[in-house]
Write a protein that holds these residues in place. Structure first.
Motif, mmCIF file in Angstrom:
data_model
loop_
_atom_site.group_PDB
_atom_site.id
_atom_site.type_symbol
_atom_site.label_atom_id
_atom_site.label_comp_id
_atom_site.label_asym_id
_atom_site.label_seq_id
_atom_site.Cartn_x
_atom_site.Cartn_y
_atom_site.Cartn_z
ATOM 1 N N PHE A 126 55.396 46.993 34.004
ATOM 2 C CA PHE A 126 55.506 47.698 35.265
ATOM 3 C C PHE A 126 56.753 47.308 36.058
ATOM 4 C CE2 PHE A 126 50.860 47.585 34.436
ATOM 5 C CZ PHE A 126 50.705 48.949 34.255
ATOM 6 N N ALA A 127 57.296 46.120 35.788
ATOM 7 C CA ALA A 127 58.462 45.690 36.543
ATOM 8 C C ALA A 127 59.687 46.546 36.230
ATOM 9 C CB ALA A 127 58.770 44.228 36.242
ATOM 10 N N VAL A 128 59.720 47.152 35.063
ATOM 11 C CA VAL A 128 60.870 47.968 34.665
ATOM 12 C C VAL A 128 60.626 49.395 35.129
ATOM 13 C CG1 VAL A 128 62.242 48.826 32.750
ATOM 14 C CG2 VAL A 128 61.297 46.504 32.675
ATOM 15 N N LYS A 129 61.415 49.866 36.075
ATOM 16 C CA LYS A 129 61.246 51.206 36.629
ATOM 17 C C LYS A 129 62.551 51.977 36.457
ATOM 18 C CE LYS A 129 58.942 54.338 38.993
ATOM 19 N NZ LYS A 129 59.817 55.487 38.764
ATOM 20 N N GLU A 130 62.582 52.804 35.437
ATOM 21 C CA GLU A 130 63.763 53.625 35.208
ATOM 22 C C GLU A 130 63.743 54.828 36.143
ATOM 23 O OE1 GLU A 130 66.181 52.847 33.251
ATOM 24 O OE2 GLU A 130 65.226 51.084 32.365
ATOM 25 N N PRO A 131 64.923 55.276 36.601
ATOM 26 C CA PRO A 131 64.968 56.473 37.440
ATOM 27 C C PRO A 131 64.386 57.670 36.689
ATOM 28 C CG PRO A 131 67.081 55.306 37.455
ATOM 29 C CD PRO A 131 66.247 54.674 36.385
ATOM 30 N N THR A 132 63.603 58.473 37.395
ATOM 31 C CA THR A 132 63.002 59.649 36.771
ATOM 32 C C THR A 132 64.057 60.718 36.563
ATOM 33 O OG1 THR A 132 60.888 59.187 37.835
ATOM 34 C CG2 THR A 132 61.230 61.423 36.998
ATOM 35 N N VAL A 133 64.131 61.210 35.349
ATOM 36 C CA VAL A 133 65.092 62.266 35.019
ATOM 37 C C VAL A 133 64.311 63.515 34.626
ATOM 38 C CG1 VAL A 133 66.957 62.988 33.493
ATOM 39 C CG2 VAL A 133 66.814 60.598 34.253
ATOM 40 N N ILE A 134 64.555 64.615 35.332
ATOM 41 C CA ILE A 134 63.906 65.880 35.016
ATOM 42 C C ILE A 134 64.792 66.630 34.025
ATOM 43 C CG2 ILE A 134 63.056 68.062 35.954
ATOM 44 C CD1 ILE A 134 62.594 66.648 38.577
ATOM 45 N N ARG A 145 53.390 59.489 37.890
ATOM 46 C CA ARG A 145 52.039 58.931 37.829
ATOM 47 C C ARG A 145 51.602 58.265 39.130
ATOM 48 N NH1 ARG A 145 54.646 54.689 34.366
ATOM 49 N NH2 ARG A 145 54.223 56.087 32.617
ATOM 50 N N HIS A 146 52.539 57.983 40.011
ATOM 51 C CA HIS A 146 52.205 57.442 41.325
ATOM 52 C C HIS A 146 52.065 58.545 42.371
ATOM 53 C CE1 HIS A 146 54.145 53.300 40.187
ATOM 54 N NE2 HIS A 146 52.913 53.428 39.726
ATOM 55 N N CYS A 147 52.178 59.791 41.937
ATOM 56 C CA CYS A 147 52.174 60.961 42.829
ATOM 57 C C CYS A 147 53.401 61.001 43.729
ATOM 58 C CB CYS A 147 50.900 61.031 43.667
ATOM 59 S SG CYS A 147 49.435 61.469 42.676
ATOM 60 N N ASN A 148 54.482 60.328 43.294
ATOM 61 C CA ASN A 148 55.762 60.467 43.971
ATOM 62 C C ASN A 148 56.373 61.808 43.588
ATOM 63 O OD1 ASN A 148 55.759 57.895 45.223
ATOM 64 N ND2 ASN A 148 56.410 56.956 43.292
ATOM 65 N N ILE A 149 56.844 62.549 44.569
ATOM 66 C CA ILE A 149 57.434 63.860 44.318
ATOM 67 C C ILE A 149 58.872 63.677 43.839
ATOM 68 C CG2 ILE A 149 58.077 66.063 45.366
ATOM 69 C CD1 ILE A 149 55.774 65.522 47.384
ATOM 70 N N VAL A 150 59.152 64.156 42.641
ATOM 71 C CA VAL A 150 60.475 63.972 42.049
ATOM 72 C C VAL A 150 61.196 65.304 41.832
ATOM 73 C CG1 VAL A 150 59.836 61.800 40.939
ATOM 74 C CG2 VAL A 150 59.494 63.944 39.706
ATOM 75 N N GLY A 151 60.517 66.411 42.100
ATOM 76 C CA GLY A 151 61.146 67.711 41.944
ATOM 77 C C GLY A 151 60.325 68.797 42.630
ATOM 78 N N GLN A 168 50.332 68.847 32.737
ATOM 79 C CA GLN A 168 50.909 67.554 32.390
ATOM 80 C C GLN A 168 52.041 67.755 31.387
ATOM 81 O OE1 GLN A 168 49.272 64.810 33.797
ATOM 82 N NE2 GLN A 168 50.802 63.355 33.122
ATOM 83 N N ALA A 169 53.201 67.195 31.696
ATOM 84 C CA ALA A 169 54.336 67.267 30.778
ATOM 85 C C ALA A 169 54.294 66.058 29.850
ATOM 86 C CB ALA A 169 55.652 67.294 31.550
ATOM 87 N N GLN A 170 54.340 66.280 28.554
ATOM 88 C CA GLN A 170 54.279 65.184 27.594
ATOM 89 C C GLN A 170 55.555 64.343 27.672
ATOM 90 O OE1 GLN A 170 51.548 64.520 25.697
ATOM 91 N NE2 GLN A 170 50.612 66.192 26.848
ATOM 92 N N GLY A 171 55.402 63.029 27.474
ATOM 93 C CA GLY A 171 56.563 62.144 27.505
ATOM 94 C C GLY A 171 56.272 60.880 28.283
ATOM 95 N N ASP A 172 57.186 59.917 28.190
ATOM 96 C CA ASP A 172 56.993 58.612 28.823
ATOM 97 C C ASP A 172 56.954 58.688 30.343
ATOM 98 O OD1 ASP A 172 56.953 57.491 26.318
ATOM 99 O OD2 ASP A 172 59.077 56.926 26.340
ATOM 100 N N ALA A 173 57.622 59.679 30.926
ATOM 101 C CA ALA A 173 57.712 59.750 32.385
ATOM 102 C C ALA A 173 56.393 60.155 33.027
ATOM 103 C CB ALA A 173 58.810 60.730 32.797
ATOM 104 N N ASP A 174 55.470 60.747 32.236
ATOM 105 C CA ASP A 174 54.154 61.122 32.756
ATOM 106 C C ASP A 174 54.284 62.056 33.956
ATOM 107 O OD1 ASP A 174 51.494 61.023 32.274
ATOM 108 O OD2 ASP A 174 51.222 58.918 32.746
ATOM 109 N N LEU A 175 55.091 63.090 33.813
ATOM 110 C CA LEU A 175 55.313 64.024 34.913
ATOM 111 C C LEU A 175 54.252 65.122 34.928
ATOM 112 C CD1 LEU A 175 59.202 64.414 34.804
ATOM 113 C CD2 LEU A 175 57.832 62.897 36.242
ATOM 114 N N ARG A 176 53.981 65.615 36.105
ATOM 115 C CA ARG A 176 52.970 66.655 36.304
ATOM 116 C C ARG A 176 53.572 67.782 37.142
ATOM 117 N NH1 ARG A 176 47.449 66.755 36.479
ATOM 118 N NH2 ARG A 176 47.410 64.538 35.972
#
Length: 279
Positions: free
Chosen positions: A101-109, A130-136, A248-256
């Motif tokens: 969890f300490a490693v937080k890469e910037p979310t890339v759409i 996954r934290h319900c942070n709005i990224v787009g 749900q978008a498949q991938g490591d970023a766990d985007l919704r």
């Protein structure tokens, strides 16, 4: 992993769902001695075919051994749906995903997802992590909800915005219903990522600062993709009706993608067109 948040979440979940079950619906006598709503612990134990002591320990959040077959039986006794069952298994069997969890890469759409946002011109759409942070988001979302560009990036959390921004309270005809849809998604994430200390810290912060949050959080369902109809009272467009579709978008970023589609045979899409045209 630290056990306390997982076991407390498990305890709260079992108590909440036990309280929701009408005794008559499972053939239990109502009686006059019931001081609390729902079933008693011994009744859940009886329905699941386990000892009252063992179920009591589980509900108290003790760190005891459980099997999938017993959890199946408890799921049946509590009348859990598939998302709730998964949540129970994740917490009871410690199935939570354990990334670093300490490693937080910037979310890339991805460009393809950006293209989808653009094509959904008359469907307000929000992309969250996954934290319900709005990224787009798309332009329609800014016109219907709030201009997310005016909110600092570190404050763009959908759950906290629902409680902090008066625009959201004024927008939804049934604000509590609107909030519960997002909390259902958030709880599904929590069950999957309870090992992430961010969740416990965030929930504690919300409970401490927003009195409405605790009650709604305790009442919230578990749903990875709720489909609900929402009525908005927009300051400029008036009554607007949307169906919420969560993908749900498949991938490591766990985007919704939370997509609000105008209800058929309503004037919502026409009103949205006028908003986007500046009329």
């Amino acid at each position: 992993m630290k056990q306390e948040p997982r076991l407390k979440a498990l305890s709260d979940f079992l108590k909440t769902h036990r309280a929701k079950i009408d005794p008559q619906s499972v053939g239990m006598p109502v009686g006059s001695r019931r001081r609390t709503p729902g079933l008693r612990r011994e009744e859940i134990a009886q329905l699941a075919g386990v000892s009252t002591s063992w179920y009591t320990w589980l509900e108290q959040g003790r760190d005891i051994k459980v099997s999938a077959s017993v959890l199946d039986a408890i799921s049946g006794a509590l009348k859990l749906n598939s998302d709730e069952r998964k949540y129970l298994f994740d917490l009871a069997l410690d199935n939570a995903f354990h990334p670093i969890f300490a490693v937080k890469e910037p979310t890339v759409i991805s460009p393809s997802m950006l293209k989808i946002l653009q094509e959904l011109k008359y469907c307000p759409t929000i992309i969250s992590d996954r934290h319900c942070n709005i990224v787009g988001w798309n332009e329609a979302a800014c016109h219907v909800f709030i201009d997310f560009r005016q909110i600092p990036e570190q404050e763009r959390n959908m759950i906290s915005l629902l409680f902090t921004k008066k625009e959201f309270r004024a927008l939804a005809v049934n604000w509590a219903h609107f909030v519960k849809g997002f909390l259902a998604i958030f709880r599904a994430y929590y069950g999957q990522y309870v090992a992430d200390p961010w969740y416990s810290e965030f929930i504690s912060h919300m409970e401490h600062n927003y009195p409405d949050f605790k009650g709604l959080w305790n009442q919230s369902e578990v749903s990875a993709a709720p489909e609900v109809m929402i009525e908005f009272r927009h300051a400029k467009a008036g009554k607007m009706l949307f169906n919420l579709l969560s993908l749900q978008a498949q991938g490591d970023a766990d985007l919704r993608l939370s997509i609000y589609t105008p209800v058929d045979k309503s004037s919502t899409e026409m009103k949205l067109q006028k908003l986007l045209e500046g009329q």
